[in-house]
Design an enzyme around this catalytic site. Structure first.
Site, mmCIF file in Angstrom:
data_model
loop_
_atom_site.group_PDB
_atom_site.id
_atom_site.type_symbol
_atom_site.label_atom_id
_atom_site.label_comp_id
_atom_site.label_asym_id
_atom_site.label_seq_id
_atom_site.Cartn_x
_atom_site.Cartn_y
_atom_site.Cartn_z
ATOM 1 N N ARG A 157 0.843 -1.209 0.000
ATOM 2 C CA ARG A 157 0.000 0.000 0.000
ATOM 3 C C ARG A 157 0.874 1.254 0.000
ATOM 4 O O ARG A 157 0.553 2.250 -0.657
ATOM 5 C CB ARG A 157 -0.958 -0.020 1.202
ATOM 6 C CG ARG A 157 -2.015 1.075 1.132
ATOM 7 C CD ARG A 157 -3.111 0.905 2.168
ATOM 8 N NE ARG A 157 -2.627 1.117 3.524
ATOM 9 C CZ ARG A 157 -3.367 0.989 4.629
ATOM 10 N NH1 ARG A 157 -4.642 0.633 4.524
ATOM 11 N NH2 ARG A 157 -2.864 1.207 5.824
ATOM 12 N N GLU B 112 -16.006 6.860 5.593
ATOM 13 C CA GLU B 112 -15.209 6.199 6.636
ATOM 14 C C GLU B 112 -15.015 7.172 7.780
ATOM 15 O O GLU B 112 -15.384 8.348 7.687
ATOM 16 C CB GLU B 112 -13.867 5.767 6.066
ATOM 17 C CG GLU B 112 -13.018 6.923 5.547
ATOM 18 C CD GLU B 112 -11.705 6.487 4.914
ATOM 19 O OE1 GLU B 112 -11.200 5.415 5.263
ATOM 20 O OE2 GLU B 112 -11.186 7.263 4.085
ATOM 21 N N LYS C 91 -2.486 7.106 1.023
ATOM 22 C CA LYS C 91 -2.245 7.453 2.424
ATOM 23 C C LYS C 91 -1.144 8.518 2.433
ATOM 24 O O LYS C 91 0.037 8.218 2.603
ATOM 25 C CB LYS C 91 -1.843 6.194 3.201
ATOM 26 C CG LYS C 91 -2.247 6.243 4.649
ATOM 27 C CD LYS C 91 -2.246 4.881 5.262
ATOM 28 C CE LYS C 91 -2.201 4.943 6.767
ATOM 29 N NZ LYS C 91 -3.219 5.764 7.415
HETATM 30 N N1 PMP Z 1 -9.292 4.994 7.006
HETATM 31 C C1 PMP Z 1 -8.364 5.937 7.245
HETATM 32 C C2 PMP Z 1 -8.610 7.308 6.752
HETATM 33 C C3 PMP Z 1 -7.205 5.621 7.970
HETATM 34 O O1 PMP Z 1 -6.281 6.550 8.212
HETATM 35 C C4 PMP Z 1 -7.029 4.305 8.445
HETATM 36 C C5 PMP Z 1 -5.813 3.956 9.259
HETATM 37 N N2 PMP Z 1 -4.720 3.669 8.455
HETATM 38 C C6 PMP Z 1 -8.022 3.358 8.168
HETATM 39 C C7 PMP Z 1 -9.143 3.731 7.432
HETATM 40 C C8 PMP Z 1 -7.867 1.920 8.595
HETATM 41 O O2 PMP Z 1 -6.878 1.306 7.795
HETATM 42 P P1 PMP Z 1 -5.971 0.129 8.358
HETATM 43 O O3 PMP Z 1 -6.889 -0.968 8.740
HETATM 44 O O4 PMP Z 1 -5.090 -0.231 7.209
HETATM 45 O O5 PMP Z 1 -5.231 0.669 9.529
#
Ligand code: PMP
Length: 285
Positions: A52, A184, A151
């Site tokens: 990622r 989200e 990200k």
């Molecule tokens: N959405 C956002 C905006 C985030 O910053 C995160 C944390 N990385 C998540 C969802 C959850 O992703 P992950 O399960 O990969 O931590």
């Protein structure tokens, strides 16, 4: 003990771990990152996080100055150097130092930073009794403006939502997309349960494709639960039987109130508790 921070192949005491004030990561949020977690010295889904990170970098035309294997090694070295078993690991790649101007071609030396630190967890009561969250007015970034799948170091969209949530007394906040669809939370993905079916917004709604989200989908499918991914609206949240959030730090955390409305009977539901336990086990074995 001070954290030993990795910067471009060298470890520094946290007080001496520095980057230039001309780094475009600082000046413009020009860079990418990952948040990972280790359990008993083993990083959960390390390859997925590295992939990622590479996808995020590729999307912003940033070349990471090392191979994926070298990155994996550097992350594991950071754990060993800090003698830490259960940690939160932040991996950052900045565009590097440049001039005061946006042009990324005027930068040099992307900085690769790894911080392996102890993790701050939500209190147990959140897992036992569930969280209350609100829907905030801040709209999730439009995918054609800054795709939430990237990200990037520019997390202001999420921070503005977080501020609004905190001011309303909520540690997490739900963001909708530009079409009013459920996207989200500020650092967690969202799941709903309706009539025994697990539903989560599809990635094309404009969300980060969470690694915990993917793991929970797999666990649910293995347990014979039907999983659907499609756009959802606030109405679907308000009428859900259960709701929970997923994220690297949070793992699986139940939500029992949204916008002051009780979800289900206002207690963490059976599917939520089951998937929380299954994920807990998966991460630790
Ligand atoms: N959405 C956002 C905006 C985030 O910053 C995160 C944390 N990385 C998540 C969802 C959850 O992703 P992950 O399960 O990969 O931590």
């Amino acid at each position: 003990m001070p954290v030993q921070v990795y910067i471009n192949g060298t470890f520094y005491d946290q007080a001496d771990a520095k980057v230039s004030v001309f780094d475009h990561g600082l000046l413009y949020g020009d860079g990418v990152f990952e948040g990972l977690r280790s359990y008993g010295g083993k990083v959960f889904r390390l390859d997925e996080h590295i992939n990622r990170l590479w996808d995020s970098a590729r999307a912003i035309l940033l070349e990471i100055p090392m191979s994926r294997e070298e990155m994996a090694q550097a992350i594991n070295d950071s754990l060993a150097k800090n003698s830490i078993q259960d940690s939160y690991i932040r991996t950052i790649v900045t565009r590097g130092a440049g001039i005061l101007g946006l042009d990324p071609n005027k930068t040099s030396d992307p900085q690769v930073i790894i911080i392996a630190d102890s993790i701050t967890l939500y209190p147990d009561e959140f897992y036992e009794h569930g969280l209350e969250i609100i829907t905030v007015s801040v709209v999730r970034n439009h995918p054609e403006a800054l795709n939430p799948r990237i990200k990037s170091l520019n997390y202001l969209n999420n921070i503005l939502a977080k501020i609004e949530g905190l001011r309303a007394g909520c540690v997490e906040a739900l963001m909708l997309n530009h079409k009013g669809e459920v996207a989200e939370c500020t650092c967690d993905n969202i799941f709903l349960v309706h009539d025994g079916v697990l539903i989560t917004p599809s990635v094309d709604v404009g969300i980060l494709e969470g690694i915990t989200r993917d793991a929970v989908i797999e666990l649910a499918q293995k347990a014979g639960i039907e999983v659907r991914q499609h756009p959802l609206f606030k109405h679907d949240v308000y009428t859900a039987d259960e709701c929970f959030l997923t994220g690297t730090a949070a793992e699986v955390v139940p939500v029992v109130k949204v916008d002051s409305r009780k979800i289900g009977d206002g207690k963490p539901g059976p599917m939520t508790r089951d998937l929380k336990d299954r994920f807990h086990l998966l991460a630790r074995t």
